[in-house]
Scaffold this motif. Sequence first.
Motif, mmCIF file in Angstrom:
data_model
loop_
_atom_site.group_PDB
_atom_site.id
_atom_site.type_symbol
_atom_site.label_atom_id
_atom_site.label_comp_id
_atom_site.label_asym_id
_atom_site.label_seq_id
_atom_site.Cartn_x
_atom_site.Cartn_y
_atom_site.Cartn_z
ATOM 1 N N LYS A 189 71.078 -74.842 99.980
ATOM 2 C CA LYS A 189 71.188 -75.527 98.695
ATOM 3 C C LYS A 189 69.856 -75.369 98.006
ATOM 4 O O LYS A 189 68.828 -75.805 98.530
ATOM 5 N N ASP A 262 74.614 -73.516 95.533
ATOM 6 C CA ASP A 262 74.932 -73.423 96.960
ATOM 7 C C ASP A 262 75.102 -71.951 97.290
ATOM 8 O O ASP A 262 75.843 -71.237 96.606
ATOM 9 N N ASP A 277 78.637 -72.111 94.370
ATOM 10 C CA ASP A 277 78.730 -73.315 93.529
ATOM 11 C C ASP A 277 77.411 -73.482 92.774
ATOM 12 O O ASP A 277 76.337 -73.210 93.331
ATOM 13 N N ASN A 279 75.621 -76.523 90.233
ATOM 14 C CA ASN A 279 75.816 -77.901 89.760
ATOM 15 C C ASN A 279 74.740 -78.279 88.757
ATOM 16 O O ASN A 279 73.547 -78.080 89.039
HETATM 17 MG MG LIG Z 1 78.723 -77.582 96.337
#
Ligand SMILES: [Mg+2]
Length: 321
Positions: A189, A262, A277, A279
């Motif tokens: 992350k 991610d 991903d 965000n």
């Molecule tokens: Mg995620």
Amino acid sequence: MSSESSTRFSIGYAMPPKKLDSFIQPSFLDHAKSRGINLVPIDTTTKPLIEQGPFDCVIHKIYDEEWKKQLIEFSSKNPNVPIIDHPNAIEKLHNRISMLQVVKGLKFGYHSEMCCVPNQVVIEDSESMLSDPSVLLGLKFPVIAKPLAANASAKSHELSLVFDKDGLNGLKPPIVLQEFVNHGGVIFKVYVVGEYAQCVKRHSLPDISEEKLGTLRGRVPFSQISNQAYVIEEVEMPPMSFINDVANGLRLAMNLNLFNFDMIRDATAGNKYLVIDINYFPGYAKMPSYETVLTDFLLGILNRKPSEATSLELKECQESG
Ligand SMILES: [Mg+2]
Ligand SMILES: O=P(O)(O)O[C@@H]1[C@@H](OP(=O)(O)O)[C@H](OP(=O)(O)O)[C@H](O)[C@H](OP(=O)(O)O)[C@H]1OP(=O)(O)O
Ligand SMILES: Nc1ncnc2c1ncn2[C@@H]1O[C@H](COP(=O)(O)OP(=O)(O)O)[C@@H](O)[C@H]1O
Ligand SMILES: [Mg+2]
């Protein structure tokens, strides 16, 4: 700690209650204050934004159209006040297809690592998904079914691991079907704050062997499995120079300052990374030293020369040009 300069700045922040609870910690408010920044809550319910302030900068994570209108009006009256970040740029992250489009166009210097996205298709309606095999575009099971909308709702985080075609029954489009990639049960992350990037490891779904796959049927729902910050010692981090290049590439291509992504490492090819991903304004309070990282970033924005365009102005130039 003593203040870095005698100038005091006022930064307005607007975010939903859950985000306020996690992000606006006393440790952050105190640290920012000691360095000349007052963080001031914006009233998003009873008063228009243009009647509040004055602010030297606005940070926000509110998604509705009314808020977007308020930001644009505020920005036209206060053209030199940076808005972090532009709502149009944030919007691209609210759809799981447009969020990853930018990854395909990333260009950076030489690395032995490469960065891509898993094979995926968008499914608009149940009928075509179940009756027309061509919509799956040769996608290989298992796949992860993700709601197309990534709009901060609990529903948008309700995912399923689907093992076969029967497992698609009952899924509610619009969804994205994305090939599951074995990655050793750990995700990377990467928190991005302007030019700063920090990578942490999180637990993920375990690998699925071909043998095991033969015994699995249907689908298994899951949600937010990578949100707990446990220590995972034994897994090697991706090289920091690679992380920084991906983070910077995404930041510039998306015109966003505050996001995380991610990334998984393909278990069958140690140098192949996949972004799964992205965000907007993630859970920064879980990032070690978030107080200093965020304060450094905000001071950098506040001390920019007026000639350096704000995020909002920049994007408008791009759109009209
Ligand atoms: Mg995620
Ligand atoms: O609440 P947290 O701290 O788990 O943060 C969530 C993020 O977790 P992370 O920092 O990546 O571990 C979370 O990241 P993931 O999507 O779980 O990878 C989201 O950014 C979530 O925001 P939203 O619901 O998508 O708008 C974030 O939720 P909000 O705090 O924005 O509601
Ligand atoms: N293509 C994939 N292959 C393997 N694991 C995945 C894949 N996509 C998602 N995951 C796992 O599912 C978790 C949640 O998926 P993600 O797309 O990050 O959704 P969310 O927005 O809810 O965090 C990831 O953190 C990872 O553990
Ligand atoms: Mg997400």
